[in-house]
Every structure is written in C-alpha cells, then in structure tokens.
Design a protein around this motif. Structure first.
Motif, PDB file in Angstrom:
ATOM      1  N   ILE A  62       0.776  -1.154   0.033  1.00 57.40           N
ATOM      2  CA  ILE A  62       0.016   0.124  -0.080  1.00 57.40           C
ATOM      3  C   ILE A  62       0.887   1.278  -0.045  1.00 57.40           C
ATOM      4  N   GLU A  63       2.118   1.215   0.766  1.00 56.28           N
ATOM      5  CA  GLU A  63       3.003   2.323   0.925  1.00 56.28           C
ATOM      6  C   GLU A  63       3.627   2.695  -0.652  1.00 56.28           C
ATOM      7  N   ASN A  64       3.673   1.683  -1.516  1.00 52.20           N
ATOM      8  CA  ASN A  64       4.342   2.001  -2.701  1.00 52.20           C
ATOM      9  C   ASN A  64       3.411   2.159  -3.850  1.00 52.20           C
ATOM     10  N   THR A  65       2.137   2.015  -3.638  1.00 54.32           N
ATOM     11  CA  THR A  65       1.116   2.011  -4.621  1.00 54.32           C
ATOM     12  C   THR A  65       0.454   3.541  -4.695  1.00 54.32           C
ATOM     13  N   ASP A  66       0.390   3.868  -5.875  1.00 53.98           N
ATOM     14  CA  ASP A  66      -0.206   5.359  -6.139  1.00 53.98           C
ATOM     15  C   ASP A  66      -1.808   5.361  -5.768  1.00 53.98           C
ATOM     16  N   ALA A  97      -4.196   7.000  -6.889  1.00 59.75           N
ATOM     17  CA  ALA A  97      -5.090   6.802  -7.996  1.00 59.75           C
ATOM     18  C   ALA A  97      -5.290   5.488  -8.380  1.00 59.75           C
ATOM     19  N   LEU A  98      -4.280   4.471  -8.382  1.00 62.73           N
ATOM     20  CA  LEU A  98      -4.287   3.479  -9.078  1.00 62.73           C
ATOM     21  C   LEU A  98      -5.222   2.547  -7.986  1.00 62.73           C
ATOM     22  N   LEU A  99      -4.924   2.586  -6.632  1.00 61.58           N
ATOM     23  CA  LEU A  99      -5.577   1.977  -5.867  1.00 61.58           C
ATOM     24  C   LEU A  99      -7.121   1.938  -5.992  1.00 61.58           C
ATOM     25  N   LYS A 100      -7.645   3.375  -6.092  1.00 58.40           N
ATOM     26  CA  LYS A 100      -9.192   3.570  -6.536  1.00 58.40           C
ATOM     27  C   LYS A 100      -9.502   2.579  -7.695  1.00 58.40           C
ATOM     28  N   ARG A 101      -8.837   2.570  -8.469  1.00 59.65           N
ATOM     29  CA  ARG A 101      -9.245   1.762  -9.874  1.00 59.65           C
ATOM     30  C   ARG A 101      -9.162   0.244  -9.633  1.00 59.65           C
ATOM     31  N   ILE A 102      -8.766  -0.170  -8.440  1.00 61.21           N
ATOM     32  CA  ILE A 102      -8.774  -1.925  -8.235  1.00 61.21           C
ATOM     33  C   ILE A 102     -10.225  -1.993  -7.868  1.00 61.21           C
ATOM     34  N   SER A 162       4.735  -4.995  -9.289  1.00 59.86           N
ATOM     35  CA  SER A 162       4.185  -4.125 -10.347  1.00 59.86           C
ATOM     36  C   SER A 162       2.963  -4.543 -10.536  1.00 59.86           C
ATOM     37  N   LEU A 163       1.972  -3.501 -10.705  1.00 57.04           N
ATOM     38  CA  LEU A 163       0.498  -3.641 -11.158  1.00 57.04           C
ATOM     39  C   LEU A 163      -0.004  -2.571 -12.148  1.00 57.04           C
ATOM     40  N   GLU A 164      -0.723  -3.416 -13.078  1.00 56.51           N
ATOM     41  CA  GLU A 164      -1.241  -2.350 -14.258  1.00 56.51           C
ATOM     42  C   GLU A 164      -2.923  -2.665 -14.488  1.00 56.51           C
ATOM     43  N   ILE A 165      -3.463  -1.711 -14.639  1.00 59.49           N
ATOM     44  CA  ILE A 165      -5.000  -1.882 -14.939  1.00 59.49           C
ATOM     45  C   ILE A 165      -5.073  -1.987 -16.225  1.00 59.49           C
ATOM     46  N   LEU A 166      -5.751  -3.198 -16.870  1.00 57.17           N
ATOM     47  CA  LEU A 166      -5.903  -3.433 -18.236  1.00 57.17           C
ATOM     48  C   LEU A 166      -7.164  -2.872 -18.647  1.00 57.17           C
ATOM     49  N   GLY A 167      -8.395  -2.900 -17.719  1.00 58.04           N
ATOM     50  CA  GLY A 167      -9.753  -2.349 -18.114  1.00 58.04           C
ATOM     51  C   GLY A 167     -10.430  -2.027 -16.821  1.00 58.04           C
ATOM     52  N   ASP A 168     -10.745  -0.916 -16.814  1.00 62.01           N
ATOM     53  CA  ASP A 168     -11.501  -0.333 -15.669  1.00 62.01           C
ATOM     54  C   ASP A 168     -12.749  -0.909 -15.449  1.00 62.01           C
ATOM     55  N   CYS A 169     -13.545  -0.887 -14.207  1.00 64.30           N
ATOM     56  CA  CYS A 169     -14.938  -1.394 -14.238  1.00 64.30           C
ATOM     57  C   CYS A 169     -15.522  -0.485 -12.969  1.00 64.30           C
ATOM     58  N   ASP A 170     -16.658   0.232 -13.252  1.00 64.74           N
ATOM     59  CA  ASP A 170     -17.387   1.157 -12.385  1.00 64.74           C
ATOM     60  C   ASP A 170     -18.105   0.145 -11.592  1.00 64.74           C
ATOM     61  N   ALA A 171     -17.485   0.016 -10.466  1.00 60.91           N
ATOM     62  CA  ALA A 171     -18.176  -0.934  -9.307  1.00 60.91           C
ATOM     63  C   ALA A 171     -19.666  -0.624  -8.946  1.00 60.91           C
ATOM     64  N   GLU A 172     -19.799   0.560  -9.194  1.00 60.84           N
ATOM     65  CA  GLU A 172     -21.052   1.151  -8.890  1.00 60.84           C
ATOM     66  C   GLU A 172     -22.312   0.604  -9.739  1.00 60.84           C
ATOM     67  N   LYS A 173     -21.969   0.654 -11.202  1.00 59.51           N
ATOM     68  CA  LYS A 173     -22.838   0.334 -12.267  1.00 59.51           C
ATOM     69  C   LYS A 173     -22.713  -1.144 -12.889  1.00 59.51           C
ATOM     70  N   TYR A 174     -21.734  -1.997 -12.125  1.00 58.10           N
ATOM     71  CA  TYR A 174     -21.391  -3.352 -12.405  1.00 58.10           C
ATOM     72  C   TYR A 174     -22.429  -4.038 -11.995  1.00 58.10           C
ATOM     73  N   PRO A 175     -23.134  -4.992 -13.026  1.00 62.04           N
ATOM     74  CA  PRO A 175     -24.666  -5.657 -12.611  1.00 62.04           C
ATOM     75  C   PRO A 175     -24.046  -6.860 -11.695  1.00 62.04           C
TER      76      PRO A 175
END
Length: 479
Positions: free
Chosen positions: A52-56, A58-63, A91-104
C-alpha cells in the motif's frame, strides 16, 4: 518481462519463490492490499498482495470488482488462511476499468440463477457458470475422443434442410423472400420457387437422415451439431436451439446399438470425473445446498458424484416396453393414483415420471427400454416380426428420464415405403434417403443423445437454460 502464467498452474505448482506475471479479473479487494484474482482457468482465486505504501492512491481507487489487471511479482508461501501461496506484487497495471457502482454482477450478494439469466453475457464470470462451461468444454472434447478412438468419421450434416426427419413439423423456416410481399403462385400459395434455394427450407431438427447416407459408405459416422425445434414450450427442459450427438452405424443390430450407447455414456462420465474433479466438487456442493431448500420428499436420494458413479458402476438394465408397462401398471404409484398420467395398458406413451420410477425406484439402475409400439415411434424404425412393435431403444437415467433415443433402422425398401405412406411422410421428397435402401442396403442402427440433457446430468443443474451459453427460448434470442 515474465511470461503470463495461469492461476490454475500457479495453485497446482509446489514451487515457491519464482517470478510470474498474472492477468485476470478482480473478484474482491480488501484492506487496500489483498486482491482475489481470477482468470477463468479455475474457480479458485489467487491472492495478490500489494504494498500500500508504494502504490499510487489513484491506482488503488481503480482496483475494483470486475476490473481487469496485470500483476507481476514473486510467488511466496502464504501466511494467511485459505491459500497455500500468494503473489507478492512488485508491479501492477490496470488493463480495463470497471465502475463498481454500475457493474451488475455483485458476487457478494449471491445472485440467483434467474437474475443471472437476465445478464447471461456476464454470468460466465461467476463460479457456478465457470464450472458449468469448463465441464461443457470437457464433455464436448470427450465426445470426439470416444468416437475417434472407435474409428468413426465425424460428418457435418446440413443445418439448412428441406426435410423434416422427425415428422414433428415444428420447424424454423429459412427464407430470403420479402415477408411483406412474398411472390405467389396462381393458386395464391407462397411461391418458394422464387426463394433462395428454389424450395421451402428450414433449420434442421436432426442430422440423422443425412448421417445414414454417410454410414452406408464409411461404416460408422457421428454428427455433433446444433438442431432446432420451434416448439412453443417454456419448461426447464426445452430449448429452441440445442446440440445433438447422432452416431449411425452400418452392420449394427439393436443389441450392438445398445452396447455402443452404454459404452459411450460411461466413457463421457469417466472422462469428466477424471479431468474436471475440482469443478464437479464445486457443483456437487452447490447442488447439496439447493437440495436442502426442498421439502424432504422432493429431495434426491443421491448427490451429484454418487449419481455419476451410479451410472458408471451399474450395468444398464434392458427390458422391453411390454415388460415396463406391466411393472408400471402394477406399481404402487399407479394403483394409488399418484402418477399424473395413469398407465391403463399397452400402447401408452411413457412420461418422465414413469421413466424415473423404473430407474430410481424399481430397478435402481439405468434402464434401456426396447421394442416400443410402432404407433408412438418414427417411420424409419425397423418393424419387429410381430408387426406391432419396432426395434427402438431409449436409455433412461435417474433424475432426467430419457437420455438417449435410438433404433435399428428399417433397411427393407418396400417396408420403409409402406411405413412412410402410413405415416404421411412424403416419399418423393425423400427419394435420396430411399436410395440407400435401393443400392446395397444393409442392417444399420443409430441413436441421438441431447448434449444439454447430458450436461444437466453431469453438472446437477436443473434448468436446461443454465447449461448452454446463450439460451434460445420462446420470446428470447438475446445476444
């Protein structure tokens, strides 16, 4: 960059302290450091631990649940409960975001099968459907493996056809005519001579008739393809589009046909037990939970794995239709009027409740019924000497009823034509089929196995719409 490795491989590998890259979808993310990652290779998730210390931030929010990610790091022994190893991500990379609020698909809410049918395009991402469709893949592979080892030729029969193999008449029409203004004959009928194929055509209900042509050249063939019935039925057992396996064998009498069908079914089940144990264990536990919700008298006496072993380890009981009618007529449920359809006597068309009584209560093993009355069977089945019954065979299973329907085919040209005329099957339209009886005819047999029926049996699912990826039913042709 390290090579992508599948989660299933990592979880089954005894090694630790090696570097890998994994790619998949987030099933859950807790405490801002533990990701449960799934890539579809198995129902089990890999725990990915991030620093958690080394992770941005903004990136955390996208997981989020449903997001696709790639993670690289070291596979290490896990200190936490529930997993042997975990991935310590460097290292970690987001390949495709998913809006958790809208995800059915909120898996934590345990969505119902009914709800998942409404979002069938996303249901593959659940454990239940992950297991079901991995089993479906394996079962299809096992079909080809069995016939290939037996020296059969895989024949692709047409999906568009001008014949009605079953004489049921419930078919989907295939046409390019203008529906608003179709061409007409002088008598006012639709003129199909103007259509694409120059005649009325439909989607096939069976590959059998064409399959017989192949058997008369190759000896043994099988077809495995989609078939279609325009039956307006909304039950848990019916689909408008489903897959059929139909072998046809020259020089096979009815006994040979039964032997092959029994060996075939047992080989499919043993393949699944050997190669899909993890998925079967999951589905068995799921079914046991479902059974607990039912009243005691409706519960199955056997669990999923027991049912599969039951078919594998028992010789199938072979009896005639006439013997079955006697057993059913004198059975307790018939005498106490517990059957919905009471058996009065010979000639009755057996219903699922009768078939299941014979398998589950009377013989306690799978049953092959033979020699049905000719009136309730198709025109191509070989007549017995008694002129009343045909050389048909149906295989009955616990929980399902009829699993396989087959017969020895009528090879005698004159007898076949007579049967076709009696049953109003157009002789002239099937002259190509009759040619196999004109030119070098031979005894031959075949059967049909509904692939989705078999899927219901091996997965323990209760609705046929849940064992085919994209179900086609009345008023429903999504995707």
């Amino acid at each position: 960059m390290s090579q992508r490795v599948k989660v299933k491989q990592i979880l089954s590998d005894d090694r630790t302290h090696y570097e890998v890259t994994v790619k998949g979808w987030v099933r859950s993310f807790r405490n801002n450091q533990f990701i449960a990652l799934n890539d579809g290779s198995t129902n089990n998730n890999l725990q990915v631990v991030i620093n958690i210390e080394n992770t941005d931030a903004a990136l955390l929010k996208r997981i989020t649940t449903g997001a696709a990610i790639s993670a690289t790091g070291e596979v290490i022994p896990s200190l936490g409960k529930g997993q042997r190893v975990e991935l310590k991500a460097s290292s970690l990379e987001i390949l495709g975001d998913c809006d958790a609020e809208k995800y059915p698909l909120q898996l934590k809410n345990k969505p119902s099968l009914e709800y998942l049918r409404e979002i069938a395009h996303l249901r593959f991402r659940t454990n239940t459907f992950g297991a079901v469709f991995r089993v479906r893949h394996s079962l299809a592979f096992a079909v080809h493996k069995f016939f290939n080892e037996q020296g059969f030729v895989y024949l692709h029969t047409p999906i568009i056809t001008a014949s009605d193999a079953e004489g049921a008449g419930e078919m989907f029409r295939v046409t390019t005519l203008d529906m608003k203004n179709p061409p007409r004959t002088e008598s006012g009928e639709i003129d199909f001579k103007e259509d694409f194929f120059g005649k009325s055509t439909n989607l096939t209900v069976s590959g059998q008739l064409e399959g017989e042509l192949g058997a008369m050249a190759f000896g043994e063939i099988y077809t495995f393809g989609p078939t279609f019935r325009a039956e307006n039925s909304n039950t848990a057992r019916h689909l408008a589009e489903f897959w059929m396996i139909e072998p046809e064998m020259a020089f096979y009498e009815l006994e040979d046909n039964m032997d092959l069908a029994e060996a075939f079914i047992k080989s499919l089940i043993s393949h699944i037990l050997e190669h899909n144990r993890e998925d079967l264990d999951f589905l068995a536990a799921r079914l046991a939970e479902e059974e607990k919700q039912k009243p005691q008298q409706e519960r199955s006496e056997m669990g999923l794995l027991e049912k599969l072993e039951f078919v594998l380890n028992n010789e199938f009981m072979r009896i005639t239709y006439t013997e079955a009618i006697e057993i059913l007529k004198n059975s307790k449920p018939n005498k106490n009027k517990k059957f919905q359809y009471l058996i009065e006597g010979w000639g009755a068309d057996l219903q699922s409740e009768h078939e299941r009584y014979l398998v589950e209560k009377h013989f306690k093993k799978p049953v092959i019924l033979t020699d049905y009355p000719k009136e309730i069977k198709s025109f191509y089945m070989k007549l017995n000497e008694d002129n009343k019954t045909v050389r048909a065979m149906d295989i009955l299973f616990p929980g399902i009823g009829e699993m396989v329907g087959g017969s020895q085919r009528e090879e005698d040209y004159d007898k076949l034509v007579k049967r076709m005329e009696e049953m109003h099957v157009p002789v002239d339209e099937l002259s190509w089929y009759l040619d196999t009886r004109r030119f070098g005819t031979a005894p031959h047999s075949g059967f049909g196995l509904g692939f989705e029926r078999m899927m219901l049996f091996v997965t323990g699912m209760t609705n046929i719409r849940d064992v085919i990826p994209f179900p086609r039913t009345p008023k429903n042709a999504d995707f």
